[in-house]
Design an enzyme around this catalytic site. Structure first.
Site, mmCIF file in Angstrom:
data_model
loop_
_atom_site.group_PDB
_atom_site.id
_atom_site.type_symbol
_atom_site.label_atom_id
_atom_site.label_comp_id
_atom_site.label_asym_id
_atom_site.label_seq_id
_atom_site.Cartn_x
_atom_site.Cartn_y
_atom_site.Cartn_z
ATOM 1 N N GLU A 38 0.884 -1.161 0.000
ATOM 2 C CA GLU A 38 0.000 0.000 0.000
ATOM 3 C C GLU A 38 0.925 1.215 0.000
ATOM 4 O OE1 GLU A 38 -2.297 0.804 3.524
ATOM 5 O OE2 GLU A 38 -3.579 2.255 2.468
ATOM 6 N N ARG A 262 5.231 -12.708 9.623
ATOM 7 C CA ARG A 262 6.037 -11.516 9.361
ATOM 8 C C ARG A 262 7.297 -11.587 10.208
ATOM 9 N NH1 ARG A 262 2.280 -7.267 11.028
ATOM 10 N NH2 ARG A 262 2.970 -6.454 9.037
ATOM 11 N N LYS A 272 4.464 0.447 9.960
ATOM 12 C CA LYS A 272 4.455 1.741 9.267
ATOM 13 C C LYS A 272 3.936 2.849 10.168
ATOM 14 C CE LYS A 272 3.334 -0.021 4.812
ATOM 15 N NZ LYS A 272 2.449 0.138 3.658
#
Length: 559
Positions: A38, A262, A272
């Site tokens: 994104e 992850r 983020k």
RNA sequence: UGGCCUAUAGUAUAAUGGUAGUACGACAGAUUUUGGUUCUGUUUGUCUAGGUUCGAAUCCUGGUAGGCCAACCA
């Protein structure tokens, strides 16, 4: 005669196993993966792992990888991030087949929504956000049907068209899938498919005022591109059921989703949201601050793409919770830099030495290898003269037992130069050491040493008259604790106040004047450095990428 | 007190019913004109209780621990 075990070590990760099984079964001729960021932030080391996975798979197996920006939320997404993401992927050494955007599919997605409405599998809900949340139930209690759930197909079609027309304000209506409000998987409790946002989109401008949710964009995007293996992180596991449901109801290409854990690195954060806070609150100078775990930060710090790929390779892919030790990352960059970095001498904290038996005014050029590890060793020249600087902590007036450096009456080798002996310690009025008077052994010159003297220590040095000045930026871990997010209170409370140490003036050998931004250096006995983009014509600025391993420091700490 | 995922050395990851291995770290030594590099050696592990089996890290059941799911974020 002994038998060599030549068995090919397969060591596949679980995704490679799936792919090999699929390929072997003839399910696919080639595989297609995608990297779907994104564009609302910069890529970090965790993304690097995903990039290496997705692109690495299609290097290993027949097929290709698309870059697809997941840009379904116009309010957080910006072109700046698109550009940085593309730059980072290329820098890491990967090439995408197609550059795509979820927003490319807004038209198709709208048609998919109409298909669902016609199949009585989606409806327009006039409920407020709060009402929808209230009726959603909880993990242990079923939800309740919306009062708008049983609208007719025609009414839904009309309302949805008018949503698109812009007749309704933000938040007033949504399009929802009609699945099951009592479903044990909360994602399946009539998930929202479309929401109204009168917002400017970085690519489609003002063409749309309704935007699909992740769940109504990602799977279909994969399907449109005929992605065979759609890889994502484990928090999307519950979404897979919806991913499959939409594909099945729409009867489109059946992409399959697989999830992996992850990667977490200790002493930093990779979220983020948190990285954005560090930037916005000025705890760092920007997304590419060399202390940041972003790709751009690591790049500026001096990490090489090779080292990051090697790191991702070594940590592997699995499904369990993990916290990777940053020492592995440091090992990877040291290993690469040891092979490619040119050796240079820089004195951080100078102590002047006068070589009393060396002729005043004489300068001789000595040669020294750029890198002793190189296949074909190249050399540089450096000036030697009567007055030189050595590192202040390479001298001790009273030396401990296993101290190999300079001390009164002791001898050391000056790297690529001569052996010297410390004859006298010169002190100022305050009793502080001001300089050392030494004598050199003329026949001990590097390369033509006939002195027969063996010394244990070798020091780096710089000729006083020829030294050029530079600024050094030394970095340490950004956080004081391994996992700042799991600590009590705000993660920012655990920022390491000493993560940046600036040395305003160091004394470097003159060859460093020729430094370029892509050059990698090992400052002998100190660490690996690279030129920072803050450098100017009058001021060299170097970033320390990583220190050298220092077993002496460790030894001292023990003592 | 719902559903789902996971559990192998300090860390990460293999072993796919048949000798628990590799890398990093740590520790010790050799070499070294970088206390770097290189080389050698040492150290430490299958969450737990049952079951299936000639044989279980692996399959089954229960437990325990950790993680994820109730944004009109992705």
């Amino acid at each position: 005669m002994h038998e060599l075990k030549k068995e090919e070590e397969k060591n596949l990760n679980f995704i490679e196993e799936i792919i090999e099984a699929d390929l072997a079964a003839g399910k696919y001729q080639q595989i297609i993966t995608r990297f779907p960021p994104e564009p609302n932030g910069y890529l970090h080391i965790g993304h690097a792992s995903s990039i290496c996975l997705n692109f690495g798979l299609t290097k290993k197996y027949p097929g290709y990888t698309n870059l697809r920006f997941d840009d379904t939320n116009p309010v957080t997404e910006e072109t700046e991030f698109v550009d940085s993401i593309k730059e980072d992927i290329k820098w890491l050494g990967f090439n995408w087949k197609n550059e795509l955007y979820a927003s490319d599919y807004f038209g198709k997605l709208y048609e998919f929504a109409i298909t669902l409405i016609k199949k009585e599998l989606a409806y327009v809900d006039d409920s407020s956000s709060e009402a929808i949340a209230a009726l959603k139930g909880t993990p242990t209690e079923p939800g309740t049907n919306s009062p708008f759930r049983n609208r007719s197909v025609n009414e839904n079609l009309d309302l949805f068209a008018r949503m698109k027309q812009g007749e309704f304000p933000d938040g007033s209506r949504t399009l929802r899938a009609k699945i099951d409000m009592a479903h044990p998987n909360m994602i399946m409790r009539d998930p929202i498919l479309y929401r109204i946002k009168h917002a400017h989109h970085h690519r489609t401008g003002n063409a749309w005022c309704i935007y699909p949710m992740y769940d109504f964009a990602h799977g279909q995007s994969d399907s449109i591109e005929e992605v065979t293996h759609s890889l994502c992180t484990m928090e999307f596991i519950p979404h897979r059921e919806l991913y499959d449901w939409i594909i099945e109801k729409l009867e489109i290409y059946p992409s399959r989703q697989y999830e992996f854990a992850r990667r977490n690195l200790n002493y930093t954060v990779t979220s983020k949201r948190k990285l954005l806070q560090l930037v916005n609150d000025n705890h760092v100078t920007g997304w590419d601050d060399p202390r940041m775990p972003t790709i751009s930060g690591l790049r500026r710090r001096g990490y090489t793409p090779e080292s990051i790929r090697d790191f991702c390779d070594r940590i592997g892919i699995a499904k369990r919770e993990n916290m990777i030790d940053v020492s592995l990352l440091e090992f990877c960059i040291r290993e690469h830099l040891n092979n490619i970095a040119h050796r240079r001498m820089v004195v951080f904290d100078p102590l002047k030495i006068v070589i009393t038996n060396y002729p005043e005014g004489q300068v001789e050029m000595l040669t020294s290898e750029d890198n002793p590890e190189a296949e074909t060793v190249t050399y540089r020249e450096l000036p030697f003269s009567r007055e030189i600087f050595i590192e202040a902590d390479d001298f001790m007036e009273v030396a401990p037992k296993k101290y190999f450096r300079l001390a009164p009456g002791q001898m050391v080798r000056l790297k690529s130069a001569y052996i010297i002996k410390c004859d006298e310690v010169i002190k100022d009025a305050a009793g502080k050491i001001a300089a050392l008077h030494c004598s050199y052994i003329p026949e001990s010159r590097s390369g033509s040493d006939t002195s027969g003297i063996n010394v244990k220590g070798t020091l780096h040095w710089v000729s006083v008259a020829h030294a050029v000045s530079a600024e050094l930026r030394l970095y340490d871990r950004l956080f004081k604790v391994e996992d700042p997010s799991s600590e009590e209170g705000d993660f920012k409370d655990y920022i390491n106040p000493d993560s940046l140490q600036v040395i305003g003036r160091v004394y470097a050998e003159p060859s460093l004047l020729q430094s370029g931004f892509n050059d990698r250096y090992q400052f002998l006995r100190k660490g690996y450095f690279c030129l920072d983009r803050d450098s100017t014509a009058n001021q060299l600025v170097f970033n320390r990428t990583v220190t050298l391993k220092d077993t002496w420091a460790k030894e001292q700490k023990k003592g």
